[in-house]
Design a protein around this motif. Structure first.
Motif, PDB file in Angstrom:
ATOM      1  N   LYS A   1       0.830  -1.212   0.000  1.00  0.00           N
ATOM      2  CA  LYS A   1       0.000   0.000   0.000  1.00  0.00           C
ATOM      3  C   LYS A   1       0.868   1.268   0.000  1.00  0.00           C
ATOM      4  O   LYS A   1       0.666   2.167  -0.807  1.00  0.00           O
ATOM      5  CB  LYS A   1      -0.916   0.021   1.236  1.00  0.00           C
ATOM      6  N   THR A   2       1.813   1.299   0.908  1.00  0.00           N
ATOM      7  CA  THR A   2       2.681   2.466   0.981  1.00  0.00           C
ATOM      8  C   THR A   2       3.494   2.611  -0.299  1.00  0.00           C
ATOM      9  O   THR A   2       3.679   3.705  -0.824  1.00  0.00           O
ATOM     10  CB  THR A   2       3.612   2.354   2.215  1.00  0.00           C
ATOM     11  N   HIS A   3       3.936   1.478  -0.814  1.00  0.00           N
ATOM     12  CA  HIS A   3       4.698   1.489  -2.065  1.00  0.00           C
ATOM     13  C   HIS A   3       3.877   2.177  -3.166  1.00  0.00           C
ATOM     14  O   HIS A   3       4.363   3.076  -3.858  1.00  0.00           O
ATOM     15  CB  HIS A   3       5.026   0.039  -2.451  1.00  0.00           C
TER      16      HIS A   3
ATOM     17  N   ILE B   1      -3.335   9.899   2.620  1.00  0.00           N
ATOM     18  CA  ILE B   1      -3.200   9.569   4.037  1.00  0.00           C
ATOM     19  C   ILE B   1      -3.022   8.055   4.163  1.00  0.00           C
ATOM     20  O   ILE B   1      -3.887   7.281   3.768  1.00  0.00           O
ATOM     21  CB  ILE B   1      -4.445  10.004   4.842  1.00  0.00           C
ATOM     22  N   ASP B   2      -1.878   7.692   4.699  1.00  0.00           N
ATOM     23  CA  ASP B   2      -1.514   6.270   4.790  1.00  0.00           C
ATOM     24  C   ASP B   2      -1.939   5.707   6.154  1.00  0.00           C
ATOM     25  O   ASP B   2      -1.820   6.400   7.168  1.00  0.00           O
ATOM     26  CB  ASP B   2       0.013   6.163   4.637  1.00  0.00           C
ATOM     27  N   ASP B   3      -2.416   4.486   6.157  1.00  0.00           N
ATOM     28  CA  ASP B   3      -2.774   3.792   7.407  1.00  0.00           C
ATOM     29  C   ASP B   3      -3.812   4.549   8.225  1.00  0.00           C
ATOM     30  O   ASP B   3      -3.603   4.839   9.404  1.00  0.00           O
ATOM     31  CB  ASP B   3      -1.522   3.544   8.269  1.00  0.00           C
ATOM     32  N   VAL B   4      -4.926   4.835   7.593  1.00  0.00           N
ATOM     33  CA  VAL B   4      -5.936   5.673   8.236  1.00  0.00           C
ATOM     34  C   VAL B   4      -6.519   5.005   9.487  1.00  0.00           C
ATOM     35  O   VAL B   4      -7.048   5.676  10.364  1.00  0.00           O
ATOM     36  CB  VAL B   4      -7.037   6.075   7.226  1.00  0.00           C
TER      37      VAL B   4
ATOM     38  N   VAL C   1       4.931  -9.365   1.715  1.00  0.00           N
ATOM     39  CA  VAL C   1       6.067  -9.083   0.841  1.00  0.00           C
ATOM     40  C   VAL C   1       7.230  -8.476   1.614  1.00  0.00           C
ATOM     41  O   VAL C   1       8.383  -8.702   1.289  1.00  0.00           O
ATOM     42  CB  VAL C   1       5.628  -8.154  -0.308  1.00  0.00           C
ATOM     43  N   ARG C   2       6.916  -7.729   2.649  1.00  0.00           N
ATOM     44  CA  ARG C   2       8.000  -7.121   3.410  1.00  0.00           C
ATOM     45  C   ARG C   2       8.882  -8.196   4.035  1.00  0.00           C
ATOM     46  O   ARG C   2      10.099  -8.115   3.991  1.00  0.00           O
ATOM     47  CB  ARG C   2       7.443  -6.186   4.486  1.00  0.00           C
ATOM     48  N   GLU C   3       8.252  -9.214   4.578  1.00  0.00           N
ATOM     49  CA  GLU C   3       9.031 -10.295   5.182  1.00  0.00           C
ATOM     50  C   GLU C   3       9.843 -11.035   4.135  1.00  0.00           C
ATOM     51  O   GLU C   3      10.976 -11.434   4.364  1.00  0.00           O
ATOM     52  CB  GLU C   3       8.099 -11.304   5.860  1.00  0.00           C
TER      53      GLU C   3
END
Ligand code: ADP
Ligand code: MG
Length: 461
Positions: A173-175, A229-232, A328-330
């Motif tokens: 999402k942030t990506h 706005i990320d992680d609302v 995916v981060r892991e």
């Protein structure tokens, strides 16, 4: 004068070791050393930029927490690269880790005002350069989110507002939000884009209240062309911040400004959010990102390997894509770790060394293995029906696979013997014990059978 003395630093390190585990500590945190201490800022040194980025994104918050536990007067912890051959820019504070700003009291209030709005250069310096559309690998699980993000980035008048992206942690999402920001910043530099985490939004809002400056807060936020706005979900239960967010949101949408929101759940599933806000958030396009499929995980790994310029055998990549299926981060983290190890130690990567290096990570992912998974795989392998795992049939050709499945359930899951027995058609725990013993004996004498069991252990475990 605030200070962290060497004894305190040792305590901090010990605490970190117990929190992250021995293996992770040795790989990443052992080499972190205390640098200089200035007013309320502690600078910690790490050996390389790669290590710094990694440690910041994975352990930054924990380090800060542990340092403050030891010395509450420290308000700022920075990671810097020990050998300053690397440029100053490399030592700029990392973004996206919103807690950096939010959890630290405003040491230098000026540095955290909403300048990013009017200062594009500063703004792009806060974006992660790796988070571009080009670097985003598309598969079934994220194609809608990707297409929608591209649309928003490429055209000024978009039919949906807001774009609401949601999905579990580490799925991109942030990506995607950074990718939108990058695209607009390079293609339409006149458009004013603001990206920030909901946490930071709250922080800015509270600060504005405290400094009685809500007017300029409102003006600043309402003058952007694109607000992200990320992680609302962070503002769940935070009523006054929600209220302010709601008004900002409405003001922007009314003026046809694009709003992009991310969250870990769909609008209607966000708990602790006001109903009117939930419904408003769902008005535009709601795109969810599902966990990546095996093919996508492998694709992502392959693309990252290319970028790292590392040599990782195909079977290791497939192994990682099979085993690390949560996010995916892991997956990226695992790859970075083995690649870094191969580079430092200079030994080629194999399946064995990978397993050894990632023991802690693999164990965490293993927890999800269920008895049903084992029964299915074993039945498939021996060509019997899954129902035979529960049935009372005693014929050798079904009884043996059933014993294998019981044995594997015992060694690969943490379920108790009675529990396992129940999952096999309500059998007694002594039956399970007997099965475990039988299989252990058999693998000693029968090489072909031992290979079968070993193979199953690998695909499952
Ligand atoms: P989220 O914000 O959903 O928690 P992130 O956007 O921070 O997740 O993604 C976590 C990591 O995984 C980032 O390094 C990101 O680049 C990477 N990533 C996630 N999805 C993809 C993808 N489809 N292709 C390439 N990298 C990805
Ligand atoms: Mg994120």
């Amino acid at each position: 004068m605030t200070c962290v003395n060497p004894a305190q630093w040792t305590t901090v390190k010990e605490r970190l070791r117990s929190e992250v585990g021995d293996a992770a500590f040795r790989s990443w945190l052992q080499p972190v050393e205390m640098g200089n201490v200035e007013a309320q800022t502690v600078r910690l040194t790490v050996p390389s930029k790669f290590m710094r980025n990694w440690i910041e994104s994975h352990y930054g918050d924990q380090i800060r927490k542990c340092v403050r536990l030891e010395n509450p007067r420290i308000s700022n912890v920075e990671l810097i690269i020990a050998d300053s051959k690397e440029t100053k820019e490399n030592n700029a504070p990392l973004q996206d880790n919103a807690p950096v700003a939010a959890s630290n009291p405003p040491v230098t209030p000026a540095a955290d005002t909403i300048d990013i709005l009017s200062n594009p250069q500063q703004f792009t310096s806060l974006l992660d350069p790796r988070y571009t559309f080009d670097n985003f690998i598309v598969g079934k699980s994220n194609e809608l989110a990707f297409a929608a993000a591209r649309r928003v980035a490429e055209s000024e008048a978009v039919g949906f507002n807001p774009l609401f992206l949601y999905g579990g942690v580490g799925l991109g999402k942030t990506h995607l939000m950074h990718a939108i920001a990058w695209h607009i910043a390079t293609k339409h530099p006149k458009r004013r884009v603001l990206y920030l985490s909901a946490e930071k939004f709250m922080y800015q809002f509270i600060k504005a209240l405290r400094f009685k400056d809500t007017m300029s807060f409102k003006e600043n936020f309402r003058s952007v062309d694109v607000l992200m706005i990320d992680d609302v979900q962070f503002i769940s239960g935070k009523d006054s911040t929600q209220e302010e967010f709601f008004h900002t949101f409405n003001a922007l949408v009314d003026q046809n400004r694009q709003v992009i929101i991310s969250a870990d759940k769909s609008p209607s599933d966000l708990e602790g959010m006001e109903d009117r806000l939930k419904s408003r958030l769902g008005w535009g396009l709601v795109a969810d990102i599902h966990p990546a499929t095996f093919e996508l995980r492998l694709g992502i790994l392959q693309s990252k390997v290319e970028k790292l310029g590392a040599i990782v055998p195909q079977n290791v990549l497939e192994f990682l894509a099979t085993k690390i299926n949560s996010n995916v981060r892991e997956l990226e983290g695992a790859l970075n770790r083995i690649a870094a190890h191969a580079q430092f130690v200079g030994e080629p990567l194999t399946l064995e060394s990978t397993q050894r290096l990632l023991k802690d990570l693999l164990r965490a992912n293993d927890k999800k293995l269920t008895i049903e998974d084992i029964q299915t795989k074993v039945a498939e392998h021996f060509n019997v029906r899954v129902s035979d795992m529960h049935s009372a049939r005693r014929a050798r050709n079904v009884a043996r696979p059933r014993q294998v499945a019981m044995y594997l359930s015992k060694i690969l899951t943490s379920r108790s013997l009675p529990d396992i027995g129940r999952s096999f058609g309500g059998r007694d725990h002594t039956t399970v014990m007997h099965a475990v013993k039988t299989i252990e004996e058999l693998v000693k004498d029968d090489k072909a059978f031992a290979d079968d069991v070993e193979m199953l252990k690998r695909v499952l475990g």
